[in-house]
Design an enzyme around this catalytic site. Structure first.
Site, PDB file in Angstrom:
ATOM      1  N   HIS A   1      32.945  41.380  32.598  1.00  0.00           N
ATOM      2  CA  HIS A   1      31.573  40.793  32.993  1.00  0.00           C
ATOM      3  C   HIS A   1      31.597  39.231  32.402  1.00  0.00           C
ATOM      4  O   HIS A   1      32.165  39.079  31.411  1.00  0.00           O
ATOM      5  CB  HIS A   1      30.520  41.884  32.272  1.00  0.00           C
ATOM      6  CG  HIS A   1      29.078  41.028  32.079  1.00  0.00           C
ATOM      7  ND1 HIS A   1      28.363  40.461  33.010  1.00  0.00           N
ATOM      8  CD2 HIS A   1      28.295  40.707  31.005  1.00  0.00           C
ATOM      9  CE1 HIS A   1      27.438  39.895  32.895  1.00  0.00           C
ATOM     10  NE2 HIS A   1      27.260  39.999  31.471  1.00  0.00           N
TER      11      HIS A   1
ATOM     12  N   CYS B   1      23.555  44.283  32.475  1.00  0.00           N
ATOM     13  CA  CYS B   1      25.007  43.812  32.752  1.00  0.00           C
ATOM     14  C   CYS B   1      26.197  44.772  33.094  1.00  0.00           C
ATOM     15  O   CYS B   1      27.065  44.445  33.841  1.00  0.00           O
ATOM     16  CB  CYS B   1      25.448  42.592  31.862  1.00  0.00           C
ATOM     17  SG  CYS B   1      24.411  41.536  31.632  1.00  0.00           S
TER      18      CYS B   1
ATOM     19  N   ASN C   1      26.066  33.441  33.847  1.00  0.00           N
ATOM     20  CA  ASN C   1      26.045  35.097  33.570  1.00  0.00           C
ATOM     21  C   ASN C   1      25.054  35.724  34.763  1.00  0.00           C
ATOM     22  O   ASN C   1      24.016  35.151  34.645  1.00  0.00           O
ATOM     23  CB  ASN C   1      25.537  35.257  32.130  1.00  0.00           C
ATOM     24  CG  ASN C   1      25.524  36.880  31.971  1.00  0.00           C
ATOM     25  OD1 ASN C   1      25.387  37.813  32.970  1.00  0.00           O
ATOM     26  ND2 ASN C   1      25.151  37.249  30.696  1.00  0.00           N
TER      27      ASN C   1
HETATM   28  O1  UT7 Z   1      25.418  39.494  29.281  1.00  0.00           O
HETATM   29  C1  UT7 Z   1      25.091  40.205  28.107  1.00  0.00           C
HETATM   30  C2  UT7 Z   1      26.105  39.954  27.073  1.00  0.00           C
HETATM   31  N1  UT7 Z   1      25.898  38.520  26.720  1.00  0.00           N
HETATM   32  C3  UT7 Z   1      26.703  38.181  25.574  1.00  0.00           C
HETATM   33  O2  UT7 Z   1      27.265  38.729  25.153  1.00  0.00           O
HETATM   34  C4  UT7 Z   1      26.088  36.665  24.791  1.00  0.00           C
HETATM   35  C5  UT7 Z   1      26.819  36.618  23.620  1.00  0.00           C
HETATM   36  N2  UT7 Z   1      26.378  35.599  22.915  1.00  0.00           N
HETATM   37  C6  UT7 Z   1      27.114  34.489  23.371  1.00  0.00           C
HETATM   38  O3  UT7 Z   1      27.630  34.294  24.243  1.00  0.00           O
HETATM   39  C7  UT7 Z   1      26.994  33.183  22.461  1.00  0.00           C
HETATM   40  O4  UT7 Z   1      26.521  33.573  20.982  1.00  0.00           O
HETATM   41  C8  UT7 Z   1      25.948  32.059  22.906  1.00  0.00           C
HETATM   42  C9  UT7 Z   1      26.650  31.270  23.885  1.00  0.00           C
HETATM   43  C10 UT7 Z   1      24.697  32.747  23.451  1.00  0.00           C
HETATM   44  C11 UT7 Z   1      25.748  31.035  21.807  1.00  0.00           C
HETATM   45  O5  UT7 Z   1      26.856  30.620  21.165  1.00  0.00           O
HETATM   46  P1  UT7 Z   1      27.193  30.509  19.737  1.00  0.00           P
HETATM   47  O6  UT7 Z   1      28.373  29.769  19.356  1.00  0.00           O
HETATM   48  O7  UT7 Z   1      27.181  31.784  19.134  1.00  0.00           O
HETATM   49  O8  UT7 Z   1      26.161  29.400  18.931  1.00  0.00           O
HETATM   50  P2  UT7 Z   1      24.908  29.553  18.203  1.00  0.00           P
HETATM   51  O9  UT7 Z   1      23.810  30.658  18.608  1.00  0.00           O
HETATM   52  O10 UT7 Z   1      25.320  30.023  16.743  1.00  0.00           O
HETATM   53  O11 UT7 Z   1      24.282  28.314  18.055  1.00  0.00           O
HETATM   54  C12 UT7 Z   1      25.076  27.188  17.473  1.00  0.00           C
HETATM   55  C13 UT7 Z   1      24.363  25.986  17.284  1.00  0.00           C
HETATM   56  C14 UT7 Z   1      22.928  26.217  16.799  1.00  0.00           C
HETATM   57  O12 UT7 Z   1      22.437  24.774  16.048  1.00  0.00           O
HETATM   58  P3  UT7 Z   1      22.672  24.971  14.508  1.00  0.00           P
HETATM   59  O13 UT7 Z   1      21.680  26.041  13.934  1.00  0.00           O
HETATM   60  O14 UT7 Z   1      23.991  25.208  14.027  1.00  0.00           O
HETATM   61  O15 UT7 Z   1      22.150  23.433  13.942  1.00  0.00           O
HETATM   62  C15 UT7 Z   1      21.943  26.175  18.060  1.00  0.00           C
HETATM   63  O16 UT7 Z   1      20.540  25.969  17.766  1.00  0.00           O
HETATM   64  O17 UT7 Z   1      24.038  25.579  18.712  1.00  0.00           O
HETATM   65  C16 UT7 Z   1      22.717  25.207  18.772  1.00  0.00           C
HETATM   66  N3  UT7 Z   1      22.297  25.764  20.189  1.00  0.00           N
HETATM   67  C17 UT7 Z   1      22.570  24.565  21.116  1.00  0.00           C
HETATM   68  N4  UT7 Z   1      22.908  23.596  21.211  1.00  0.00           N
HETATM   69  C18 UT7 Z   1      22.971  22.811  22.313  1.00  0.00           C
HETATM   70  C19 UT7 Z   1      22.247  26.917  20.973  1.00  0.00           C
HETATM   71  N5  UT7 Z   1      21.939  26.745  22.240  1.00  0.00           N
HETATM   72  C20 UT7 Z   1      22.137  25.515  22.373  1.00  0.00           C
HETATM   73  C21 UT7 Z   1      22.234  24.627  23.697  1.00  0.00           C
HETATM   74  N6  UT7 Z   1      22.562  23.385  23.505  1.00  0.00           N
HETATM   75  N7  UT7 Z   1      22.089  25.213  24.741  1.00  0.00           N
END
Ligand code: UT7
Length: 307
Positions: free
Chosen positions: A234, A110, A264
């Site tokens: 980004h 990225c 992204n």
């Molecule tokens: O391009 C390179 C740079 N990229 C980045 O910097 C990305 C950085 N990370 C992020 O943007 C975020 O961490 C994400 C968008 C990837 C995830 O968001 P989050 O708020 O950190 O969510 P999480 O991974 O902690 O997941 C929270 C919950 C989980 O469920 P439980 O364990 O709380 O029951 C996941 O299983 O959301 C669940 N989950 C989803 N639910 C519905 C994860 N993905 C999804 C989804 N739909 N697509």
């Protein structure tokens, strides 16, 4: 440093994949994707990476009012080339008929466009070339695991391009590039494999690291954040951009985002955003624009431009 972006162009595929489409593919919801990321839809390419890079390049060349034969250097930043080798930049050169250029690819995920700007600037300032074409292009849909809801909702396809010259009124006031390969497992894909990401960890590192390099660049240039006209980060997550704005002490009015439209697009995200921001009148010649990125590697950086 006298570095001017003479022309900008972008291309995004026509096929739109909305959050509602994704609801039918994996266990997710428009509400989750929108609130956690800011993404509403993304584009999916039916053609090749080179087709996208070519369309974006033609627009940048037209914007700069130059012909392909006037380009001396082509750098294409991508992590999704069509072929193992040769470089996508060479295929792009052939398609454009940019026969006077030398061409190579750059792999910095990225951060590819920012790294490319750094490399192109150095070569331009050496005086060995006069005009460079820098392209960020990605066909991430081909390396996304469409059964993994944690990643498949995030990425999209597209390309952005810039014609850069050492002649003109623009300036690259300061830049900082960083890498830390110790963190490679946070975001990677095996050869021919899918994207794997530890999102939560990356989120925190992204906010902290981008804020640090932005502050360093502003310090080096002797420019206050108030003087910056627009920050173009980004486009990985709207919450990352909001946290970055808060750390830098600016409102979101100063931060450009089009993540709702494209998700992204990795190396393509900054040039697409730059181009749309200019079309929307968010900056003009003479404006101070701060670019920052973070991606797989890990790689990150920030660049302050006077347009
Ligand atoms: O391009 C390179 C740079 N990229 C980045 O910097 C990305 C950085 N990370 C992020 O943007 C975020 O961490 C994400 C968008 C990837 C995830 O968001 P989050 O708020 O950190 O969510 P999480 O991974 O902690 O997941 C929270 C919950 C989980 O469920 P439980 O364990 O709380 O029951 C996941 O299983 O959301 C669940 N989950 C989803 N639910 C519905 C994860 N993905 C999804 C989804 N739909 N697509």
């Amino acid at each position: 440093m006298g570095i001017t972006i003479k022309g900008l162009g972008y291309y995004t595929p026509e096929r739109v994949l909305t959050n509602f489409d994704l609801e039918k593919m994996v266990d997710t919801s428009d509400e989750w994707i929108t609130t956690r990321t800011g993404i509403k839809e993304r584009r999916i390419a039916d053609g090749s990476l080179i087709d996208m890079a070519y369309c974006a390049s033609l627009k940048a060349l037209e914007d700069a009012q130059i012909e392909p034969r006037d380009i001396d250097l082509i750098i294409l930043a991508t992590l999704t080339p069509d072929l193992g080798f040769p470089a996508s930049a060479c295929l792009l050169q052939a398609k454009l008929g940019a026969n006077n250029a030398y061409a190579f690819d750059l792999s910095a995920a990225c951060s590819g466009f920012l790294y490319g700007l750094e490399v192109a600037s150095g070569i331009l300032l050496s005086g060995k070339v006069k005009r460079a074409l820098l392209v960020g292009a990605e066909k991430l849909s081909q390396i996304v695991d469409w059964q993994d809801r944690a990643t498949c909702v995030l990425f999209g396809d597209g390309a952005g391009a810039a014609v850069i010259s050492a002649e003109g009124s623009g300036e690259l006031l300061a830049s900082v590039m960083r890498s830390d390969g110790n963190y490679w497992e946070i975001l990677y894909a095996q050869r021919c494999g899918h994207v794997r990401m530890r999102g939560k960890e990356l989120f925190k590192i992204a906010v902290r690291s981008m804020a640090e390099v932005c502050e360093e660049v502003l310090r080096t240039a002797g420019v206050s954040v108030e003087e910056v006209d627009l920050i173009v980060p980004h486009q990985a997550n709207i919450r990352i951009m909001e946290a970055l704005a808060e750390k830098l002490g600016v409102s979101m009015d100063k931060v450009y985002s089009n993540i709702h439209r494209y998700g992204n697009t990795s190396a393509a995200s900054i040039p697409i955003a730059l181009c749309e921001a200019r079309q929307e009148g968010r900056f003009k010649r003479g404006s101070l624009v701060l670019l920052t990125a973070m991606g797989g590697g890990l790689t990150w950086g920030a660049t302050l431009l006077r347009f």
